[in-house]
Design a protein around this motif. Structure first.
Motif, PDB file in Angstrom:
ATOM      1  N   GLN A  77       0.732  -1.279   0.114  1.00 42.78           N
ATOM      2  CA  GLN A  77       0.040  -0.130  -0.074  1.00 42.78           C
ATOM      3  C   GLN A  77       0.764   1.355  -0.039  1.00 42.78           C
ATOM      4  O   GLN A  77       1.605   1.214   0.937  1.00 42.78           O
ATOM      5  CB  GLN A  77      -0.848   0.234   1.318  1.00 42.78           C
ATOM      6  CG  GLN A  77      -1.945  -1.191   1.242  1.00 42.78           C
ATOM      7  CD  GLN A  77      -1.396  -2.073   2.210  1.00 42.78           C
ATOM      8  OE1 GLN A  77      -0.208  -2.557   2.253  1.00 42.78           O
ATOM      9  NE2 GLN A  77      -2.259  -3.017   2.556  1.00 42.78           N
ATOM     10  N   PRO A  78       0.874   1.838  -1.172  1.00 44.84           N
ATOM     11  CA  PRO A  78       1.560   3.217  -1.139  1.00 44.84           C
ATOM     12  C   PRO A  78       0.843   4.466  -0.304  1.00 44.84           C
ATOM     13  O   PRO A  78      -0.171   4.241   0.307  1.00 44.84           O
ATOM     14  CB  PRO A  78       1.495   3.722  -2.601  1.00 44.84           C
ATOM     15  CG  PRO A  78       0.313   2.899  -3.059  1.00 44.84           C
ATOM     16  CD  PRO A  78       0.230   1.859  -2.124  1.00 44.84           C
ATOM     17  N   GLN A  79       1.815   5.377   0.284  1.00 44.29           N
ATOM     18  CA  GLN A  79       1.243   6.408   1.018  1.00 44.29           C
ATOM     19  C   GLN A  79      -0.077   7.126   0.316  1.00 44.29           C
ATOM     20  O   GLN A  79      -0.913   7.215   1.226  1.00 44.29           O
ATOM     21  CB  GLN A  79       2.482   7.658   1.226  1.00 44.29           C
ATOM     22  CG  GLN A  79       2.006   8.681   2.028  1.00 44.29           C
ATOM     23  CD  GLN A  79       3.098   9.666   1.906  1.00 44.29           C
ATOM     24  OE1 GLN A  79       3.572  10.079   0.957  1.00 44.29           O
ATOM     25  NE2 GLN A  79       3.397   9.865   3.285  1.00 44.29           N
ATOM     26  N   PRO A 181       0.792  -7.106 -10.644  1.00 47.97           N
ATOM     27  CA  PRO A 181       0.257  -7.027  -9.334  1.00 47.97           C
ATOM     28  C   PRO A 181       0.127  -5.508  -9.068  1.00 47.97           C
ATOM     29  O   PRO A 181       1.082  -5.160  -7.992  1.00 47.97           O
ATOM     30  CB  PRO A 181       1.025  -8.100  -8.570  1.00 47.97           C
ATOM     31  CG  PRO A 181       2.338  -7.859  -9.285  1.00 47.97           C
ATOM     32  CD  PRO A 181       2.341  -7.815 -10.466  1.00 47.97           C
ATOM     33  N   ASP A 182      -0.566  -4.483  -9.685  1.00 46.64           N
ATOM     34  CA  ASP A 182      -0.327  -3.154  -9.398  1.00 46.64           C
ATOM     35  C   ASP A 182      -1.328  -2.759  -8.078  1.00 46.64           C
ATOM     36  O   ASP A 182      -2.045  -3.768  -7.631  1.00 46.64           O
ATOM     37  CB  ASP A 182      -0.632  -2.560 -10.540  1.00 46.64           C
ATOM     38  CG  ASP A 182      -2.137  -2.874 -11.194  1.00 46.64           C
ATOM     39  OD1 ASP A 182      -2.955  -3.357 -10.409  1.00 46.64           O
ATOM     40  OD2 ASP A 182      -1.876  -2.752 -12.381  1.00 46.64           O
ATOM     41  N   ASN A 187      -5.374  -3.870  -4.215  1.00 51.01           N
ATOM     42  CA  ASN A 187      -6.578  -3.313  -3.485  1.00 51.01           C
ATOM     43  C   ASN A 187      -7.846  -3.968  -3.548  1.00 51.01           C
ATOM     44  O   ASN A 187      -8.625  -4.174  -2.703  1.00 51.01           O
ATOM     45  CB  ASN A 187      -6.806  -1.975  -3.662  1.00 51.01           C
ATOM     46  CG  ASN A 187      -7.516  -1.041  -2.619  1.00 51.01           C
ATOM     47  OD1 ASN A 187      -7.115  -1.211  -1.388  1.00 51.01           O
ATOM     48  ND2 ASN A 187      -8.226  -0.341  -3.131  1.00 51.01           N
ATOM     49  N   ALA A 188      -8.109  -4.766  -4.754  1.00 54.75           N
ATOM     50  CA  ALA A 188      -9.306  -5.514  -5.039  1.00 54.75           C
ATOM     51  C   ALA A 188      -9.164  -6.826  -4.378  1.00 54.75           C
ATOM     52  O   ALA A 188     -10.159  -7.170  -3.873  1.00 54.75           O
ATOM     53  CB  ALA A 188      -9.499  -5.816  -6.615  1.00 54.75           C
ATOM     54  N   LEU A 189      -7.966  -7.462  -4.240  1.00 53.60           N
ATOM     55  CA  LEU A 189      -7.757  -8.621  -3.681  1.00 53.60           C
ATOM     56  C   LEU A 189      -7.772  -8.620  -2.377  1.00 53.60           C
ATOM     57  O   LEU A 189      -8.112  -9.248  -1.462  1.00 53.60           O
ATOM     58  CB  LEU A 189      -6.588  -9.339  -4.291  1.00 53.60           C
ATOM     59  CG  LEU A 189      -6.503 -10.184  -5.334  1.00 53.60           C
ATOM     60  CD1 LEU A 189      -5.201 -10.293  -6.120  1.00 53.60           C
ATOM     61  CD2 LEU A 189      -7.332 -11.641  -5.143  1.00 53.60           C
ATOM     62  N   TYR A 190      -7.110  -7.672  -1.592  1.00 53.54           N
ATOM     63  CA  TYR A 190      -6.887  -7.252  -0.312  1.00 53.54           C
ATOM     64  C   TYR A 190      -7.386  -5.886   0.147  1.00 53.54           C
ATOM     65  O   TYR A 190      -6.831  -5.090   0.521  1.00 53.54           O
ATOM     66  CB  TYR A 190      -5.362  -7.344   0.184  1.00 53.54           C
ATOM     67  CG  TYR A 190      -4.720  -8.540  -0.553  1.00 53.54           C
ATOM     68  CD1 TYR A 190      -5.076  -9.808   0.023  1.00 53.54           C
ATOM     69  CD2 TYR A 190      -4.007  -8.637  -1.718  1.00 53.54           C
ATOM     70  CE1 TYR A 190      -4.487 -11.024  -0.771  1.00 53.54           C
ATOM     71  CE2 TYR A 190      -3.323  -9.743  -1.810  1.00 53.54           C
ATOM     72  CZ  TYR A 190      -3.624 -10.990  -1.824  1.00 53.54           C
ATOM     73  OH  TYR A 190      -3.096 -12.144  -2.073  1.00 53.54           O
TER      74      TYR A 190
END
Length: 191
Positions: A77-79, A181-182, A187-190
């Motif tokens: 997770q980026p800032q 895996p962008d 974010n959709a998976l987790y």
């Protein structure tokens, strides 16, 4: 003298850390003590946004440092995603103190954290690349396999099978199909 100082530092580091006073209270320095309403009011002001972003990164790093079984609480997770998630939370909870909102976000991230040091892998496809911990890449492959996408063995290197699985997953989810895996895919998976 220097040897004594090093020995003293080592002994102090071995002592248990107290995160609060006996009543469980602690002081919050900086913008973390402000309300969620104050956070959302400065999102479009670079200096205010930067203050909350920097404070959040420091808090997340402290979490990594002082929490057992955590190498990285935000392994992918980026800032900007952290701030976006905090904005959603804070708009719904304007009276909550920012540190409490970030603590709630951390609790939601615990299942997806990286527990042990893992090398970062450059994942490349179609002239683009992302960096992901090797352990996160293995987990991703396992989760795609469990969801019915043939991504290959969890310990295999990034390869055609995983690219095909990611592309199929992205297409099924209505995401931009990158084969990587962008952030949008992770974010959709987790969520």
């Amino acid at each position: 003298m220097q040897r004594s100082f090093i020995l003293l530092c080592g002994l102090l580091l071995a002592l248990p850390l107290r995160a609060a006073d006996p009543d469980g209270k602690f002081a919050v320095d900086g913008v973390g003590a402000r309300s969620c309403a104050e956070f959302t009011s400065v999102l479009d002001k670079p200096e205010g946004r930067t203050a909350f972003a920097n404070w959040s990164q420091g808090f997340l790093t402290a979490y990594n440092v002082f929490t057992d079984d955590t190498f990285d609480i935000t392994p992918w997770q980026p800032q900007e995603l952290v701030l976006a998630k905090m904005a959603v939370f804070c708009r719904a909870n304007p009276d909550v103190v920012y540190i409490n909102g970030l603590s709630a976000l951390i609790r939601s991230l615990i299942p997806d954290r990286v527990i042990r040091d893992s090398p970062l892998i450059a994942v490349r496809h179609s002239g683009k690349s992302v960096f992901l911990y090797r352990s996160m890449l293995a987990r991703l492959r396992g989760d795609l396999n469990a969801a019915g996408y043939d991504a290959g063995a969890p310990d295999a290197p990034f390869a055609d099978g995983l690219i095909r699985a990611l592309r199929a997953y992205q297409e099924d989810q209505g995401l931009v199909v990158s084969g990587l895996p962008d952030g949008q895919t992770l974010n959709a998976l987790y969520p």
